[in-house]
Design a protein around this motif. Structure first.
Motif, PDB file in Angstrom:
ATOM      1  N   GLN A 452       0.825  -1.203   0.000  1.00 42.36           N
ATOM      2  CA  GLN A 452       0.000   0.000   0.000  1.00 42.36           C
ATOM      3  C   GLN A 452       0.866   1.262   0.000  1.00 42.36           C
ATOM      4  OE1 GLN A 452      -2.418   0.174   3.610  1.00 42.36           O
ATOM      5  NE2 GLN A 452      -0.905  -1.015   4.731  1.00 42.36           N
ATOM      6  N   ARG A 453       0.261   2.348  -0.454  1.00 46.53           N
ATOM      7  CA  ARG A 453       0.902   3.675  -0.456  1.00 46.53           C
ATOM      8  C   ARG A 453      -0.012   4.595   0.341  1.00 46.53           C
ATOM      9  NH1 ARG A 453       1.909   4.685  -5.967  1.00 46.53           N
ATOM     10  NH2 ARG A 453       4.049   3.923  -5.688  1.00 46.53           N
ATOM     11  N   TYR A 454       0.497   5.181   1.392  1.00 44.60           N
ATOM     12  CA  TYR A 454      -0.345   5.888   2.352  1.00 44.60           C
ATOM     13  C   TYR A 454       0.285   7.212   2.756  1.00 44.60           C
ATOM     14  CZ  TYR A 454       2.936   4.459   6.040  1.00 44.60           C
ATOM     15  OH  TYR A 454       4.056   4.293   6.816  1.00 44.60           O
ATOM     16  N   VAL A 455      -0.433   7.980   3.539  1.00 42.06           N
ATOM     17  CA  VAL A 455       0.048   9.269   4.041  1.00 42.06           C
ATOM     18  C   VAL A 455       0.469   9.100   5.492  1.00 42.06           C
ATOM     19  CG1 VAL A 455      -0.481  11.702   4.433  1.00 42.06           C
ATOM     20  CG2 VAL A 455      -1.534  10.479   2.501  1.00 42.06           C
ATOM     21  N   LYS A 456       1.703   9.415   5.772  1.00 47.55           N
ATOM     22  CA  LYS A 456       2.216   9.318   7.146  1.00 47.55           C
ATOM     23  C   LYS A 456       1.639  10.425   8.017  1.00 47.55           C
ATOM     24  CE  LYS A 456       6.465   9.718   5.855  1.00 47.55           C
ATOM     25  NZ  LYS A 456       7.924   9.910   6.025  1.00 47.55           N
ATOM     26  N   GLU A 457       1.841  10.293   9.306  1.00 50.67           N
ATOM     27  CA  GLU A 457       1.336  11.297  10.244  1.00 50.67           C
ATOM     28  C   GLU A 457       1.956  12.662  10.008  1.00 50.67           C
ATOM     29  OE1 GLU A 457       1.814   9.915  14.216  1.00 50.67           O
ATOM     30  OE2 GLU A 457       0.327   8.305  14.026  1.00 50.67           O
ATOM     31  N   ASP A 458       3.162  12.671   9.414  1.00 51.16           N
ATOM     32  CA  ASP A 458       3.806  13.962   9.148  1.00 51.16           C
ATOM     33  C   ASP A 458       3.323  14.602   7.843  1.00 51.16           C
ATOM     34  OD1 ASP A 458       5.036  12.441   7.204  1.00 51.16           O
ATOM     35  OD2 ASP A 458       7.053  12.572   8.058  1.00 51.16           O
ATOM     36  N   GLY A 459       2.389  13.931   7.151  1.00 45.54           N
ATOM     37  CA  GLY A 459       1.813  14.515   5.945  1.00 45.54           C
ATOM     38  C   GLY A 459       2.530  14.172   4.661  1.00 45.54           C
TER      39      GLY A 459
END
Length: 557
Positions: A452-459
Motif C-alpha cells: 500500500q501507499r499511504y500518508v504518514k502522520e507527518d503529511g
C-alpha cells in the motif's frame, strides 16, 4: 427348434452385452462426452507443464486444461532474469528446463541480434550461462515458451487451451473427491487425481478447500515479518525524500494525488486482506532494428504519474536500476524505486474477482504501465538525461508478437494461498522448526513487494509492505503444503497456491520452485492412483525415493 432359437438369441444378446461392457470399460468416453485422464491439471503455468511431463513419465495419462494460450506463465511471460537463489537445489525437471534453454543458446542461430561474445553473462548471483552444469538461467520470453512447447511435443501431452473453469458450477465432488471439472466452453474433464497449477487457485477454491487471501497478523503463526510493516524500509522501493501526496503540495484540502490511499495503513503487525503489487515484466530493447517505440495508451493521463515527477525533482536518478540484461540486447525490466511499474493498491480484489473483473484489473495495470513508460520518455518534467536515454528504449519487436509486444501474463505475485495439511511459515524457512516430508527446496529471500501507499502522520507519502529477509540458506518444502486437509478433498494437489503464510510464500513463489513442486505433485498423484489412496496418505518414503530418482533435491548436502 423354438427352444434352440431362444437359446441362440439369448446367447447372442449376452455376448453383445459383454462386448458392450468391455468397450465401455476400455472407452468410458463412449458413455458421455467427457475427456478422461488419470491426472487432470488445471493451469498453463510452468508448474502445470512440469507436472504434466512427470505424469507422462510416471506412466499416467494426463490432460492439461489451460486457460492460457501461451504456456509457461511468468517464466515465458517476461521473467527471464530468473530468481534462482541457490541454484544447486534446483533439480529434476526444473533443471532440465534450464538445460534445454542452455542448449538453445549454445547454437549460433540463437544470437540473432547480439554476438554471443558480447553478452555479459550476468545472472542473479550466478553466471547466466553455466557451461559446467550446462544450464542457462537468463533467457528471452519466446525461448522459454519454445522450451515448454518442446516438453509438450516430446511427451505427446494433450493441452486444451483457452479453457476456463466454470467456477460457479463446474466442479463436481462426491464423497470428498473431485469427480469432474467443466469449463465455460462446456467441456468436461474426468480424472482420478486433479492438480490446481494456477496462480489464482481457482480450482482449489471452487472445490471448497480452505485458503487465505492477504497478510496474516504476526501472531497467527508466530512470525516477525508478517502483517502490516509500517516503518520497515527494505530494498530501495520507498520514498527517501519528503514528498507531498497532495495535488497542491502541502495542502490537504486540494485532495490526494492519484494512487495514494487516504486510509490508515493499519496497526503494525496486524493482518489485512491486501496483497502485494502486481506488474508486467516488460521485455525492452535499445537495439534499433528490433525496437518498437513505447505506445501512448488510450486515455493517457499524465497526472497519474505526478508522484514520479516529484520523485525526479527530489534528485532521484535510479530509473534504469532494474533493466536487467537478457540475450540479444533485451531486458527483463522489473519494478524499481518508490514509484515504478508496481501498481500498488490496485489489485486487492483480483484473487476472488470474476473473470470479467480480473480482465478489467489486468487492463488497468497495462494502461498504467504503458502510460508510465510513455511519461518517462516524453513528459517535459522528466530530467533530460533520463528522458534522452529512455527514448532509446522500446518494446522488443520479436517478443509477444500476437499481443502488441506486451507480455501476455501479468505478474500475479500472490493471490489465494491454501490452508492445507501443513502450513509453511517463516519459522520453517529460517529453520527455527524442522520441516517434515520434503518434496523440494527453496532458497530465495522472503520477498514481498509493496502492498500500500499511504500518508504518514507527518503529511508525507510512503510505501508499505516491501520486505526482503534472507532465509540463511536453502529450506525444505513440506509435502503437506501441497495437499488440502483430507476432510476437504482427497484427490487434489496444489503446487502453486501452496499452503503457506504471506511472508513464507514471498520466497516459495519463485518460478523454479513452482516447477519443482509441480513435478513432485504429479509424482505423488501417480502414487496415489497406484495405491488407490487419498493424496494425503501417499507413503512418503516411497515418494522420496521416486523424487530422488527423478533428480529432485530434497535436502542441502
Amino acid at each position: 427348434m423354438k427352444n434352440w432359437k431362444q437359446r441362440t438369441t439369448a446367447l447372442l444378446l449376452a455376448m453383445a452385452a459383454a462386448i458392450l461392457a468391455i468397450n465401455c470399460k476400455e472407452k468410458p468416453e463412449a458413455q458421455d462426452d467427457a475427456i478422461y485422464a488419470d491426472i487432470v491439471i488445471y493451469g498453463g503455468t510452468s508448474a502445470a507443464i512440469t507436472a504434466a511431463v512427470e505424469a507422462k513419465r510416471s506412466g499416467k495419462s494426463v490432460v492439461v486444461v489451460s486457460p492460457d494460450i501461451h504456456l509457461g506463465g511468468l517464466t515465458s511471460g517476461g521473467l527471464g532474469w530468473t530468481d534462482t537463489g541457490d541454484k544447486s537445489v534446483i533439480g529434476g525437471l526444473a533443471r532440465e528446463f534450464y538445460q534445454r534453454v542452455y542448449n538453445h543458446y549454445n547454437t549460433d542461430e540463437a544470437w540473432r541480434w547480439q554476438p554471443h561474445s558480447e553478452y555479459g553473462n550476468t545472472g542473479q548471483g550466478t553466471p547466466a550461462m553455466d557451461g559446467e552444469n550446462r544450464t542457462m538461467w537468463i533467457f528471452e520470453p519466446h525461448v522459454a515458451e519454445k522450451v515448454f512447447e518442446s516438453f509438450v511435443q516430446d511427451e505427446n501431452i494433450r493441452v486444451d487451451r483457452d479453457e476456463w473453469l466454470d467456477r460457479e458450477n463446474g466442479v463436481v465432488l462426491k464423497e470428498g473427491k473431485i469427480i469432474s471439472i467443466t469449463t465455460l466452453s462446456g467441456k468436461t474433464y474426468k480424472g482420478k487425481v486433479f492438480l490446481d497449477a494456477t496462480y489464482e487457485g481457482d480450482l482449489m477454491a471452487a472445490a471448497g478447500v480452505s485458503y487465505h487471501v492477504g497478510r496474516e497478523g504476526r501472531d497467527v503463526y508466530g512470525e516477525e515479518w508478517n502483517g502490516v510493516q509500517t516503518g520497515v524500509l527494505h530494498h530501495k522501493h520507498w520514498f527517501a525524500s519528503d514528498i507531498s501526496p497532495y495535488v497542491v503540495p502541502g495542502d490537504p484540502s486540494s485532495g490526494l494525488l492519484p494512487r495514494v490511499s487516504g486510509e490508515h495503513p493499519g496497526e503494525k503487525y496486524s493482518g489485512d486482506n491486501k496483497i502485494q503489487a502486481y506488474c508486467f515484466r516488460t521485455c525492452m530493447t535499445n537495439h534499433e532494428p528490433n525496437r518498437v517505440p513505447f505506445p501512448k495508451p488510450e486515455g493517457y493521463d499524465p497526472m497519474q504519474y505526478e508522484l514520479l515527477a516529484r520523485v525526479f525533482e527530489s534528485g532521484w536518478k535510479e530509473w534504469f536500476g532494474k533493466f536487467d540484461a537478457i540475450p540479444n540486447y533485451k531486458t527483463d525490466t522489473n519494478n524499481h524505486g518508490p514509484f515504478s511499474s508496481d501498481n500498488i493498491g490496485m489489485n486487492y480484489d483480483y484473487p476472488e474477482a470474476s473473470y470479467e473483473r480480473r480482465r478489467e484489473i489486468i487492463k488497468e495495470h497495462e494502461q498504467y504501465q504503458k502510460g508510465l513508460l510513455w511519461f518517462v520518455a516524453n513528459d517535459p518534467r522528466v530530467p533530460e538525461d533520463i528522458q534522452t536515454e529512455m527514448q532509446k528504449w522500446g518494446l522488443a519487436k520479436d517478443e509477444f508478437v500476437d499481443n502488441g509486444n506486451w507480455p501476455h501474463q501479468i505478474y500475479v505475485r500472490e493471490a489465494r494461498r491454501m490452508i492445507g495439511e501443513f502450513v509453511m511459515t517463516e519459522n520453517e524457512l529460517l529453520k527455527r522448526r524442522p520441516t517434515p516430508k520434503s518434496v523440494g527446496m527453496g532458497s530465495y529471500t522472503m520477498d514481498s513487494h509493496n502492498v500500500q501507499r499511504y500518508v504518514k502522520e507527518d503529511g508525507f507519502v510512503q510505501n508499505e509492505g516491501d520486505i526482503g529477509v534472507g532465509t540463511n540458506g536453502p529450506y525444505a518444502i513440506s509435502y503437506g503444503s501441497l495437499v488440502p486437509k483430507k476432510k476437504e478433498c482427497a484427490n487434489l494437489l496444489v503446487p502453486v497456491c501452496v499452503s503457506s503464510s504471506h511472508i513464507a510464500f514471498g520466497s516459495i513463489r519463485m518460478e523454479p520452485v513452482f516447477m519443482i513442486l509441480g513435478q513432485s505433485a504429479a509424482a505423488a498423484a501417480a502414487m496415489a492412483i497406484d495405491g488407490e489412496v487419498p493424496v494425503q496418505e501417499v507413503n512418503y518414503n516411497s515418494l522420496k525415493k521416486v523424487l530422488l530418482d527423478r533428480g529432485q533435491v530434497l535436502e542441502k548436502q
